[in-house]
Design a protein around this motif. Sequence first.
Motif: not given
Length: 510
Positions: A244-264
């Motif tokens: 439901a929130t952006h926080e909820d989808v972050w684990p999906l991106l992190e599994s691909l090696g994408v960090s909060r330093d890479d994108i907003d």
Amino acid sequence: MRPHDYDTDVAIIGYGPSGVAAANALGSLGVSATAFERESDIYGRARAVTVNDWTMRLFQQVGLDERVKAHMDPTVALRWVTYDGTELLRLPFPPGRLGHATAYSIYQPAMEQTLRDGAARFGDRIRVEYGVEVTDVAQDTDGVTVTTRDLATGESAMTRARYALACYGGEPATRERLGVNLLGDTLNVRWVVIDGKVKRWWPDRHILTFWSDKERPVVDIALGRDNHRWEIPLKPGETDADFATHEDVWPLLESLGVSRDDIDIHGHAFYTHHIRSAESWRVGERVFLLGDAAHLMPPWAGSGMQSGIRDAFNIAWKLAGVLGGSLPASILDTYEAERRPNVDFYTEVSVQLGRIIKQELSEEEQAALATQSEELPPLLWPPFYVAGWFTGAAAPDSTVGKMIPQPRAATVNGLIGRLDDLLGDGFVVLGDNVDPKTVLSAGEKAGWDALGARYLTVRAADQGTETSDEIVDIDGTLIGWLRERGARVVAVRPDRFVAAADPTGLSVPA
């Protein structure tokens, strides 16, 4: 209102990519149009992610290619990788032969705004009514009456047009009023689409990447400007509410090696893929379906939006000819005959790409794919039609039904530019180092004369010129292409597809 009192030549129902493409194509050909759109603003989320050189050549046709490129970046390659970093296949994009890069990453809202601004160039010839819904479409032998309701005031109005183009996409009400059924399937997988603003570069960010996995395949693609996109399927048991929130989808991106330093993350939404096509793309004699109103395909080939844009340009030059009296109304029958098989082709390409991404190929299919990696894949095949407004068969090794290459060219007085910019907007008959008028019979020439065709001799760069009826192929790609296919003279349509060639006959198509 009397039946023969027309407010506009063409009514355009829906002003998304297909509708605004139709407006530009019609406006550039001197045809008036009125578009009706429910929403006052462009949809703020990017949906489509790419355009290729065929689509860019269409934008060039209406003088907007350089403007839309300002918000795009060329795509250099695509690759398939697994989560452990193993690269299964990398496909560099070859140089484009149509006058543009093979493919571009886009940011759809910016592209649509450029196209809307482009349509505004035509003044009163192209009118757009925003904030209205179409409540009825009625046609008779002479035209179409479109009834609309203003969503703010509730007031109704009627617009009389000669033809109507239904470009309304997923909005079902108009489709139901027209009695059109979409046949096919909706795939039983929900996808979350995540868009982010790039903060820093990561390795190979510019390469279109498919993360191949049976459970969680991912499309990872740079969009135009500083945007990036991930399309990720939900697993069985997962729902939209789990993300439901952006926080909820972050684990999906992190599994691909994408960090909060890479994108907003600036947005995410949910989609379901469809494989559907209307049972007919023409309703009666005067209403035509374009884009998502006519067909829906999975996103893997990046051809859904582009197919709608190509629909628009295909029907536009034919309508212009019919309305101007140079072409018979029967040519409108070739719209679906040309476009449906082409859309079916890209739909199948999309389905097969999806099977690769989801690791659904058998061992035999994977082995065959590896042996074909040096060949040009179907996704990158040059534009072609298998049937339609052509003289002679559109065989694989012929020029008929194919789009001609676009080299750098020069006029007799040395003006250098892209071929299309020097040919003009209409029909042209080209001869490879021969005056095409000397090859045509009297009857054939009379037919092309009636369509206002130009006749040009194509010279190689190491030859001289004498008359204004000559043009120089500086790159040699057009001459080489003609000789590869055994054609000396070709008749080219306004959309740059070959309508006729001397090996199979140079008469105007029936």
